[in-house]
Design a protein around this motif. Structure first.
Motif, PDB file in Angstrom:
ATOM      1  N   GLU A 122      23.589 -12.853  40.349  1.00 20.75           N
ATOM      2  CA  GLU A 122      22.230 -13.320  39.796  1.00 20.75           C
ATOM      3  C   GLU A 122      22.287 -12.470  38.300  1.00 20.75           C
ATOM      4  O   GLU A 122      21.610 -11.631  38.393  1.00 20.75           O
ATOM      5  N   SER A 123      22.077 -13.058  36.815  1.00 17.25           N
ATOM      6  CA  SER A 123      22.091 -12.474  35.684  1.00 17.25           C
ATOM      7  C   SER A 123      20.668 -12.844  35.933  1.00 17.25           C
ATOM      8  O   SER A 123      20.014 -14.041  34.914  1.00 17.25           O
ATOM      9  N   PRO A 124      20.215 -12.483  34.916  1.00 16.21           N
ATOM     10  CA  PRO A 124      20.911 -10.318  34.802  1.00 16.21           C
ATOM     11  C   PRO A 124      20.163  -9.749  36.208  1.00 16.21           C
ATOM     12  O   PRO A 124      19.006 -10.227  37.367  1.00 16.21           O
ATOM     13  N   LEU A 125      21.795  -9.178  36.140  1.00 14.81           N
ATOM     14  CA  LEU A 125      21.869  -8.116  37.778  1.00 14.81           C
ATOM     15  C   LEU A 125      20.886  -7.273  37.795  1.00 14.81           C
ATOM     16  O   LEU A 125      20.043  -6.453  36.710  1.00 14.81           O
ATOM     17  N   GLN A 126      19.942  -7.753  38.651  1.00 19.60           N
ATOM     18  CA  GLN A 126      18.384  -5.866  38.455  1.00 19.60           C
ATOM     19  C   GLN A 126      19.287  -4.777  39.588  1.00 19.60           C
ATOM     20  O   GLN A 126      19.376  -5.248  41.131  1.00 19.60           O
ATOM     21  N   LEU A 127      19.837  -3.672  40.118  1.00 24.29           N
ATOM     22  CA  LEU A 127      19.471  -2.450  40.696  1.00 24.29           C
ATOM     23  C   LEU A 127      17.943  -2.430  40.828  1.00 24.29           C
ATOM     24  O   LEU A 127      17.288  -2.500  40.221  1.00 24.29           O
ATOM     25  N   GLN A 128      17.606  -2.133  41.877  1.00 29.13           N
ATOM     26  CA  GLN A 128      16.218  -0.976  42.213  1.00 29.13           C
ATOM     27  C   GLN A 128      16.787   0.747  43.069  1.00 29.13           C
ATOM     28  O   GLN A 128      17.827   0.636  43.864  1.00 29.13           O
ATOM     29  N   PHE A 129      16.105   0.952  43.039  1.00 33.12           N
ATOM     30  CA  PHE A 129      16.136   2.738  43.049  1.00 33.12           C
ATOM     31  C   PHE A 129      14.693   3.293  43.727  1.00 33.12           C
ATOM     32  O   PHE A 129      13.585   2.760  43.531  1.00 33.12           O
ATOM     33  N   SER A 130      15.162   3.381  44.692  1.00 38.25           N
ATOM     34  CA  SER A 130      14.386   4.667  46.169  1.00 38.25           C
ATOM     35  C   SER A 130      14.488   5.970  45.513  1.00 38.25           C
ATOM     36  O   SER A 130      15.780   6.331  44.883  1.00 38.25           O
ATOM     37  N   ASP A 131      13.973   6.926  46.406  1.00 40.30           N
ATOM     38  CA  ASP A 131      14.290   7.865  46.081  1.00 40.30           C
ATOM     39  C   ASP A 131      15.385   8.525  46.530  1.00 40.30           C
ATOM     40  O   ASP A 131      15.934   9.388  46.140  1.00 40.30           O
ATOM     41  N   LEU A 164      21.242  10.898  39.205  1.00 39.89           N
ATOM     42  CA  LEU A 164      21.235   9.734  38.646  1.00 39.89           C
ATOM     43  C   LEU A 164      19.902   9.246  39.463  1.00 39.89           C
ATOM     44  O   LEU A 164      18.838   8.995  38.542  1.00 39.89           O
ATOM     45  N   LEU A 165      19.699   9.176  40.880  1.00 43.65           N
ATOM     46  CA  LEU A 165      17.995   9.176  41.419  1.00 43.65           C
ATOM     47  C   LEU A 165      16.962  10.079  40.783  1.00 43.65           C
ATOM     48  O   LEU A 165      15.725   9.650  40.917  1.00 43.65           O
ATOM     49  N   HIS A 166      17.533  11.228  40.921  1.00 47.34           N
ATOM     50  CA  HIS A 166      16.288  11.584  40.109  1.00 47.34           C
ATOM     51  C   HIS A 166      16.000  11.546  39.457  1.00 47.34           C
ATOM     52  O   HIS A 166      14.641  11.947  38.877  1.00 47.34           O
ATOM     53  N   GLU A 167      16.958  11.748  37.815  1.00 45.42           N
ATOM     54  CA  GLU A 167      16.811  10.841  36.749  1.00 45.42           C
ATOM     55  C   GLU A 167      16.004  10.191  36.409  1.00 45.42           C
ATOM     56  O   GLU A 167      14.616  10.127  36.136  1.00 45.42           O
ATOM     57  N   LEU A 168      16.175   9.402  37.567  1.00 48.43           N
ATOM     58  CA  LEU A 168      14.628   7.731  37.696  1.00 48.43           C
ATOM     59  C   LEU A 168      14.144   7.769  38.210  1.00 48.43           C
ATOM     60  O   LEU A 168      12.581   7.199  37.515  1.00 48.43           O
ATOM     61  N   THR A 206       5.663   1.514  42.040  1.00 52.98           N
ATOM     62  CA  THR A 206       4.326   1.815  42.606  1.00 52.98           C
ATOM     63  C   THR A 206       4.839   1.889  43.568  1.00 52.98           C
ATOM     64  O   THR A 206       4.826   2.735  44.223  1.00 52.98           O
ATOM     65  N   PRO A 207       3.135   1.880  44.547  1.00 57.96           N
ATOM     66  CA  PRO A 207       3.215   2.497  44.958  1.00 57.96           C
ATOM     67  C   PRO A 207       3.892   2.203  46.649  1.00 57.96           C
ATOM     68  O   PRO A 207       4.496   2.806  47.607  1.00 57.96           O
ATOM     69  N   ALA A 208       4.175   0.815  46.309  1.00 55.82           N
ATOM     70  CA  ALA A 208       5.425   0.030  47.220  1.00 55.82           C
ATOM     71  C   ALA A 208       7.167   0.326  46.625  1.00 55.82           C
ATOM     72  O   ALA A 208       6.830   0.767  45.667  1.00 55.82           O
ATOM     73  N   ASP A 209       8.138   0.992  47.858  1.00 54.70           N
ATOM     74  CA  ASP A 209       9.056   1.887  47.051  1.00 54.70           C
ATOM     75  C   ASP A 209      10.185   0.198  46.896  1.00 54.70           C
ATOM     76  O   ASP A 209      10.048  -1.099  47.476  1.00 54.70           O
ATOM     77  N   PRO A 210      11.002  -0.140  46.422  1.00 56.21           N
ATOM     78  CA  PRO A 210      12.164  -1.296  46.303  1.00 56.21           C
ATOM     79  C   PRO A 210      13.150  -1.400  47.840  1.00 56.21           C
ATOM     80  O   PRO A 210      13.227  -2.186  47.719  1.00 56.21           O
ATOM     81  N   SER A 211      13.306  -0.218  48.535  1.00 59.73           N
ATOM     82  CA  SER A 211      13.561  -0.537  49.676  1.00 59.73           C
ATOM     83  C   SER A 211      11.761  -0.833  50.661  1.00 59.73           C
ATOM     84  O   SER A 211      10.967  -0.837  50.612  1.00 59.73           O
ATOM     85  N   ASP A 212      12.871  -1.223  52.101  1.00 55.39           N
ATOM     86  CA  ASP A 212      11.648  -1.190  53.178  1.00 55.39           C
ATOM     87  C   ASP A 212      11.329  -0.082  54.127  1.00 55.39           C
ATOM     88  O   ASP A 212      12.677   0.322  55.362  1.00 55.39           O
ATOM     89  N   ARG A 213      10.355   1.033  53.879  1.00 58.60           N
ATOM     90  CA  ARG A 213      10.868   2.012  54.376  1.00 58.60           C
ATOM     91  C   ARG A 213      10.842   1.829  55.266  1.00 58.60           C
ATOM     92  O   ARG A 213      10.459   2.832  56.379  1.00 58.60           O
ATOM     93  N   SER A 214       9.973   0.875  56.088  1.00 55.92           N
ATOM     94  CA  SER A 214       9.963   0.675  57.400  1.00 55.92           C
ATOM     95  C   SER A 214      11.066   0.560  58.259  1.00 55.92           C
ATOM     96  O   SER A 214      10.806   0.511  59.064  1.00 55.92           O
ATOM     97  N   ALA A 215      12.065   0.628  57.391  1.00 56.05           N
ATOM     98  CA  ALA A 215      13.149  -0.236  58.071  1.00 56.05           C
ATOM     99  C   ALA A 215      14.237   0.965  57.906  1.00 56.05           C
ATOM    100  O   ALA A 215      15.607   1.387  58.566  1.00 56.05           O
TER     101      ALA A 215
END
Length: 207
Positions: A57-66, A86-90, A148-157
């Protein structure tokens, strides 16, 4: 065997994520004015357009957790293995996602890395004025999303053991990258640090 369109799309997205990590790594090692960095940024732009052409999909989005990079909430494990710095800087900039437009060029990507990787620019991503900072740096084809308080990933998984393994590998990869940078600058290698991370990783595989 012919690869399906879905497989081609997924592969192209992974290649884009790899290109982002590689460009950030080259920037950190060689400095913004290096030819290596310029080549990496052109490769980043090519991989972005290839991913969109393959069906991302354009624009292309990448999400980042810790710990990981994600696309549409699904972890991109292979690029994440080399992405600790890179993840640390983000995370320091409270960035949950970056969205890349297809018109991105290498020069604009370089200015983006100035914001993402230069320590004096951490505060530029304060929620109150991050959009103004992006515009001031001439960044118009990349958008950032705050955490936000919710991660871009599903931490429960997530499985704790898998996260530990990933972090040990990332620590070793980061140590090797730092030693590469030190060698590039004719500095002594931090051998003890690499040995420590190697021992930690080996211990994860002992029965």
């Amino acid at each position: 065997m012919t690869r399906t369109q879905t497989e081609l799309r997924e592969s192209a997205i992974v290649q884009f994520a790899h290109a982002l990590v590689t460009a950030a790594h080259d920037y950190a090692i060689n400095g913004r004015d290096s030819t290596h960095v310029l080549l990496s940024l052109h490769a980043l732009v090519r991989s972005l357009r290839a991913a969109i052409a393959a069906g991302a999909e354009s624009p292309l989005q990448l999400q980042f957790s810790d710990d990981r990079m994600h696309y549409e909430g699904l972890p991109l494990l292979a690029p994440s293995l080399q992405a600790r710095d890179l993840l640390h800087e983000l995370a320091a900039r409270d960035i949950a996602a970056l969205t890349f437009g297809s018109e991105l060029e290498a020069e604009e990507a370089l200015r983006l890395f100035d914001l993402l990787l230069q320590p004096q620019n951490v505060e530029a991503f304060d929620r109150a004025h991050r959009e103004q900072a992006m515009l001031a740096f001439g960044i118009r084809n990349v958008r950032s999303t705050s955490r936000t308080p919710a991660d871009p990933s599903d931490r429960s998984a997530n499985v704790a053991e898998a996260i530990d393994d990933l972090r040990h590998y990332q620590a070793l990869a980061a140590s090797l990258q730092h030693n590469h940078a030190r060698a590039h600058r004719d500095q002594g290698l931090a051998v003890d640090r690499s040995e420590e991370h190697t021992s930690e990783l080996q211990s994860q595989f002992r029965i």
